[in-house]
Design an enzyme around this catalytic site. Structure first.
Site, PDB file in Angstrom:
ATOM      1  N   LYS A  23       0.837  -1.220   0.000  1.00  0.00           N
ATOM      2  CA  LYS A  23       0.000   0.000   0.000  1.00  0.00           C
ATOM      3  C   LYS A  23       0.864   1.259   0.000  1.00  0.00           C
ATOM      4  O   LYS A  23       0.503   2.249  -0.624  1.00  0.00           O
ATOM      5  CB  LYS A  23      -0.956   0.001   1.196  1.00  0.00           C
ATOM      6  CG  LYS A  23      -1.896  -1.192   1.173  1.00  0.00           C
ATOM      7  CD  LYS A  23      -3.342  -0.856   1.337  1.00  0.00           C
ATOM      8  CE  LYS A  23      -4.144  -1.974   0.706  1.00  0.00           C
ATOM      9  NZ  LYS A  23      -5.523  -2.024   0.982  1.00  0.00           N
TER      10      LYS A  23
ATOM     11  N   LYS B 272      -4.013 -10.432  -6.542  1.00  0.00           N
ATOM     12  CA  LYS B 272      -5.253 -10.627  -5.776  1.00  0.00           C
ATOM     13  C   LYS B 272      -6.348  -9.634  -6.177  1.00  0.00           C
ATOM     14  O   LYS B 272      -6.085  -8.445  -6.328  1.00  0.00           O
ATOM     15  CB  LYS B 272      -4.899 -10.438  -4.292  1.00  0.00           C
ATOM     16  CG  LYS B 272      -6.026 -10.646  -3.314  1.00  0.00           C
ATOM     17  CD  LYS B 272      -5.599 -10.260  -1.909  1.00  0.00           C
ATOM     18  CE  LYS B 272      -5.843  -8.799  -1.599  1.00  0.00           C
ATOM     19  NZ  LYS B 272      -7.004  -8.470  -0.837  1.00  0.00           N
TER      20      LYS B 272
ATOM     21  N   LYS C 167     -10.865  -4.687  -3.546  1.00  0.00           N
ATOM     22  CA  LYS C 167     -11.917  -3.687  -3.730  1.00  0.00           C
ATOM     23  C   LYS C 167     -11.374  -2.308  -4.035  1.00  0.00           C
ATOM     24  O   LYS C 167     -12.093  -1.460  -4.546  1.00  0.00           O
ATOM     25  CB  LYS C 167     -12.884  -3.672  -2.539  1.00  0.00           C
ATOM     26  CG  LYS C 167     -12.297  -3.291  -1.204  1.00  0.00           C
ATOM     27  CD  LYS C 167     -13.401  -3.237  -0.155  1.00  0.00           C
ATOM     28  CE  LYS C 167     -13.088  -4.077   1.065  1.00  0.00           C
ATOM     29  NZ  LYS C 167     -11.905  -3.625   1.796  1.00  0.00           N
TER      30      LYS C 167
HETATM   31  P1  ATP Z   1      -8.483  -3.227  -0.093  1.00  0.00           P
HETATM   32  O1  ATP Z   1      -8.339  -3.240  -1.566  1.00  0.00           O
HETATM   33  O2  ATP Z   1      -9.195  -2.030   0.453  1.00  0.00           O
HETATM   34  O3  ATP Z   1      -7.234  -3.562   0.649  1.00  0.00           O
HETATM   35  P2  ATP Z   1      -9.516  -5.887  -0.092  1.00  0.00           P
HETATM   36  O4  ATP Z   1     -10.524  -6.186  -1.142  1.00  0.00           O
HETATM   37  O5  ATP Z   1      -8.146  -6.417  -0.276  1.00  0.00           O
HETATM   38  O6  ATP Z   1      -9.495  -4.363   0.224  1.00  0.00           O
HETATM   39  P3  ATP Z   1      -9.846  -6.299   2.739  1.00  0.00           P
HETATM   40  O7  ATP Z   1     -10.742  -5.318   3.406  1.00  0.00           O
HETATM   41  O8  ATP Z   1      -8.372  -6.097   2.885  1.00  0.00           O
HETATM   42  O9  ATP Z   1     -10.190  -6.434   1.212  1.00  0.00           O
HETATM   43  O10 ATP Z   1     -10.208  -7.760   3.185  1.00  0.00           O
HETATM   44  C1  ATP Z   1     -11.421  -8.163   3.744  1.00  0.00           C
HETATM   45  C2  ATP Z   1     -11.435  -9.673   3.832  1.00  0.00           C
HETATM   46  O11 ATP Z   1     -11.578 -10.223   2.541  1.00  0.00           O
HETATM   47  C3  ATP Z   1     -10.152 -10.252   4.410  1.00  0.00           C
HETATM   48  O12 ATP Z   1     -10.472 -11.378   5.196  1.00  0.00           O
HETATM   49  C4  ATP Z   1      -9.373 -10.647   3.199  1.00  0.00           C
HETATM   50  O13 ATP Z   1      -8.455 -11.680   3.452  1.00  0.00           O
HETATM   51  C5  ATP Z   1     -10.492 -11.109   2.280  1.00  0.00           C
HETATM   52  N1  ATP Z   1     -10.115 -10.932   0.891  1.00  0.00           N
HETATM   53  C6  ATP Z   1      -9.850  -9.756   0.265  1.00  0.00           C
HETATM   54  N2  ATP Z   1      -9.566  -9.952  -1.025  1.00  0.00           N
HETATM   55  C7  ATP Z   1      -9.634 -11.300  -1.221  1.00  0.00           C
HETATM   56  C8  ATP Z   1      -9.417 -12.124  -2.346  1.00  0.00           C
HETATM   57  N3  ATP Z   1      -9.097 -11.613  -3.518  1.00  0.00           N
HETATM   58  N4  ATP Z   1      -9.556 -13.452  -2.197  1.00  0.00           N
HETATM   59  C9  ATP Z   1      -9.910 -13.985  -1.010  1.00  0.00           C
HETATM   60  N5  ATP Z   1     -10.117 -13.259   0.097  1.00  0.00           N
HETATM   61  C10 ATP Z   1      -9.978 -11.927   0.008  1.00  0.00           C
END
Ligand code: ATP
Ligand code: LTN
Length: 334
Positions: free
Chosen positions: A114, A197, A200
C-alpha cells in the site's frame, strides 16, 4: 455468556465489496455463526488509513451492513458492529503499539504494497494498521479469525503480540487467536491479471466482480477474463492461474468441488466454462441483491442493529481492557 468459541473478523469499508471478500471471508462468517460466538466488525477506523470522502465512507458502512444482512448474517446470532463505536479498539491499539516493534511492522507485506501504491499518503496509521487489527481481535478473547490468505501475516502478528504481552505481564491477558482460512478461494485473483489478488480498491473495475454489479457487467467481465492458450480445463495455480481462478470462483458460488468441475468440463472449451460461470455468478448474486435492496430501504432498522451491536461489543470488550490496563500498571479509574 455463551460457551461457544469466540470468532471475530472485519472488513474495511474502503471500496465496494468484491466476490473475493465473499469467497475469502464472508462465506465462512455466515457458516460460523451457526457454531461459534461471532462478532463481525465494519472496520471504519482501518478504512481511513487511505483517504476517504467522509460522506461516502458513512454511506459505504450502511451498504456493507446491508450486504452482510443479505448474506444471512443475523443480528440475533452474531454481533454486527462498527469498530469506531467501541472505544476499546483504539485504547487497546495504543497499549499494543508499545509492544510492537518498528522492525516487525516494516516487514508487513500489505504495508509495503500500500505504501508503494500511494506514495503521497504513507501515513502513520497505514504503518500501524496491523496493530489496530490485533487490538480488534484480542479485545474479545477471540479464538478463530476467518479471513482470506492475505491476512495471514497480520494474524501472525496478533498472535505474537498476544504471547508477548502475556509473557511480559506474567499472566494470560489475551487468548492467542488462530487464523481460519478457506481451503479453496482464499485468494481470488484479478480477472484481467490472475497473478494478483482481486481487491476492492483496485482502480481497474474490470478486474473485480463487485457484489452489487449488474448481470450484464458480470457476464462481460467474466468473458474477458484472462486464461491461457492450451485450452485444458484443469486446476493448476502455477501453470494456469486464470483458469484455476475461474474454477475456484465457480466452486464457491455453486457450492461444488473443483474436482467435480474438472470432471464436468473435461473436453469442453473456455468459452463454455465462462458462459456457465457467468450464469452461476449471476444466479448467486441476483437474490442477494434483491435482499440487499430491501434492507437498504429501512434506515431505522439498520441504525437499531448497529446500536445493539455497539452496546453488546462494548460490554464484551470492557473486561479485557480492564485486565490489560491493570496488568500494564495503569491506576484503575475510581
Ligand atoms: P483493499 O483493496 O481495500 O485492501 P480488499 O478487497 O483487499 O481491500 P480487505 O478489506 O483487505 O479487502 O479484506 C477483507 C477480507 O476479505 C479479508 O479477510 C481478506 O483476506 C479477504 N479478501 C480480500 N480480497 C480477497 C481475495 N481476492 N480473495 C480472497 N479473500 C480476500
Ligand atoms: N485488516 C483486515 C480487515 C480487518 C480485520 C480485523 C480482519 C480489520 N480488523 C480483525 C480480521 C480481524 C483486512 O482484511 N484488510
Amino acid at each position: 455468556m455463551s460457551d461457544k468459541s469466540v470468532v471475530l473478523s472485519g472488513i474495511q469499508p474502503s471500496g465496494a465489496l468484491t466476490l473475493g471478500n465473499y469467497v475469502g471471508a464472508i462465506k465462512n462468517w455466515v457458516a460460523m455463526q451457526e457454531t461459534h460466538d461471532c462478532l463481525y466488525a465494519l472496520a471504519d477506523m482501518h478504512a481511513i488509513t487511505v483517504r476517504q470522502d467522509p460522506a461516502a465512507l458513512r454511506e459505504r458502512c450502511y451498504e456493507f451492513l446491508c450486504l452482510y444482512l443479505a448474506f444471512g448474517l443475523d443480528p440475533d446470532r452474531a454481533t454486527l458492529f462498527v469498530q469506531s463505536h467501541v472505544a476499546g479498539h483504539a485504547q487497546l491499539a495504543w497499549l499494543l503499539n508499545c509492544h510492537a516493534s518498528m522492525g516487525e511492522l516494516t516487514r508487513m507485506t500489505q504495508f509495503k504494497d500500500k505504501a508503494g501504491q500511494d506514495t503521497d499518503n504513507i501515513n502513520a496509521g497505514l504503518f500501524d494498521y496491523p496493530v489496530l487489527m490485533a487490538a480488534d481481535i484480542l479485545l474479545y478473547q477471540t479464538e478463530a479469525v476467518p479471513v482470506g490468505h492475505d491476512q495471514k501475516q497480520h494474524l501472525e502478528l496478533a498472535r505474537n503480540l498476544a504471547e508477548r504481552v502475556n509473557t511480559r505481564a506474567g499472566e494470560e491477558v489475551f487468548t492467542v487467536p488462530e487464523p481460519f482460512i478457506p481451503e479453496v478461494g482464499a485468494r481470488v485473483m484479478r480477472l484481467g491479471e490472475p497473478t494478483a489478488k482481486m481487491s476492492k480498491s483496485d482502480d481497474v473495475s474490470a478486474n473485480s466482480i463487485y457484489l452489487l454489479d449488474e448481470p450484464t457487467a458480470i457476464t462481460k467481465k467474466i468473458k474477458r477474463a484472462v486464461t491461457d492458450s492450451d485450452g485444458e480445463i484443469r486446476y493448476d495455480e502455477a501453470e494456469k492461474p486464470g483458469v484455476s481462478n475461474l474454477l475456484a470462483i465457480y466452486a464457491a458460488v455453486a457450492d461444488c468441488t473443483i474436482a467435480e468441475l474438472e470432471r464436468d468440463y473435461a473436453g469442453l472449451g473456455y468459452g463454455r466454462l465462462k458462459t456457465d460461470l457467468a450464469d452461476a455468478v449471476v444466479a448467486f448474486l441476483e437474490p442477494l441483491q434483491r435482499r440487499y435492496a430491501e434492507f437498504y430501504e429501512d434506515r431505522s432498522q439498520l441504525a437499531g442493529i448497529l446500536a445493539r451491536g455497539a452496546e453488546s461489543a462494548a460490554a464484551r470488550a470492557e473486561p479485557t481492557i480492564a485486565h490489560a490496563f491493570r496488568a500494564t500498571g495503569f491506576v484503575p479509574p475510581v
